[in-house]
Design a protein around this motif. Structure first.
Motif, PDB file in Angstrom:
ATOM      1  N   THR A 201      43.640 -46.063 -71.609  1.00  0.00           N
ATOM      2  CA  THR A 201      42.899 -46.526 -70.430  1.00  0.00           C
ATOM      3  C   THR A 201      43.118 -45.644 -69.211  1.00  0.00           C
ATOM      4  N   GLN A 202      44.090 -44.799 -69.229  1.00  0.00           N
ATOM      5  CA  GLN A 202      44.362 -43.886 -68.116  1.00  0.00           C
ATOM      6  C   GLN A 202      43.460 -42.666 -68.268  1.00  0.00           C
ATOM      7  N   VAL A 203      42.394 -42.605 -67.500  1.00  0.00           N
ATOM      8  CA  VAL A 203      41.433 -41.528 -67.631  1.00  0.00           C
ATOM      9  C   VAL A 203      41.451 -40.703 -66.349  1.00  0.00           C
ATOM     10  N   LYS A 204      41.618 -39.412 -66.457  1.00  0.00           N
ATOM     11  CA  LYS A 204      41.539 -38.471 -65.339  1.00  0.00           C
ATOM     12  C   LYS A 204      40.360 -37.550 -65.617  1.00  0.00           C
ATOM     13  N   PRO A 205      39.272 -37.754 -64.969  1.00  0.00           N
ATOM     14  CA  PRO A 205      38.152 -36.862 -65.225  1.00  0.00           C
ATOM     15  C   PRO A 205      38.406 -35.487 -64.602  1.00  0.00           C
ATOM     16  N   GLU A 206      38.461 -34.462 -65.412  1.00  0.00           N
ATOM     17  CA  GLU A 206      38.629 -33.097 -64.926  1.00  0.00           C
ATOM     18  C   GLU A 206      37.963 -32.148 -65.906  1.00  0.00           C
TER      19      GLU A 206
END
Length: 120
Positions: A105-110
């Protein structure tokens, strides 16, 4: 002289018949001896087989107990290991599920590193 010759020929024929009879008897004797030798060899082989089979059965009987004891020991060891694994699973399963959910659930859009290099 012809009577003497015919008697000589008759004697030779009788001697030849006697020799043929002796040769035939010798052949029969040889065949009988071979049969007797084969029979005796077969008996010796059978006795040897029985002796070796008896030795094997004794060996098998003396080692059968140790085999069942080894099986029992291995079964007990397996049960203990399964209990340890089950306990470890029960203790850590909630924590593992929580960590997995946190990572998912930890999403970092990069941008992907290759795409960043292309834009630079």
């Amino acid at each position: 002289m012809s009577a003497q010759q015919s008697q000589g020929i008759q004697t030779l024929l009788e001697a030849e018949k006697a020799a043929a009879k002796i040769v035939q008897e010798a052949r029969q004797y040889r065949v009988q001896k071979l049969k007797d030798a084969r029979t005796e060899a077969a008996k010796e082989i059978e006795e040897y087989k029985k002796a070796r089979e008896g030795e094997f059965k004794k060996f098998e009987a003396s080692h059968a107990g140790s085999t069942s004891e080894a099986e029992t020991a291995i079964d007990k060891e397996t049960e203990v290991k399964l209990k340890v694994i089950t306990e470890s699973y029960n203790k850590g399963s909630d924590e593992v599920v929580q960590k997995l959910l946190a990572r998912v659930t930890q999403v970092k859009p990069e941008l992907h590193r290759n795409l960043r290099k292309a834009q630079s």
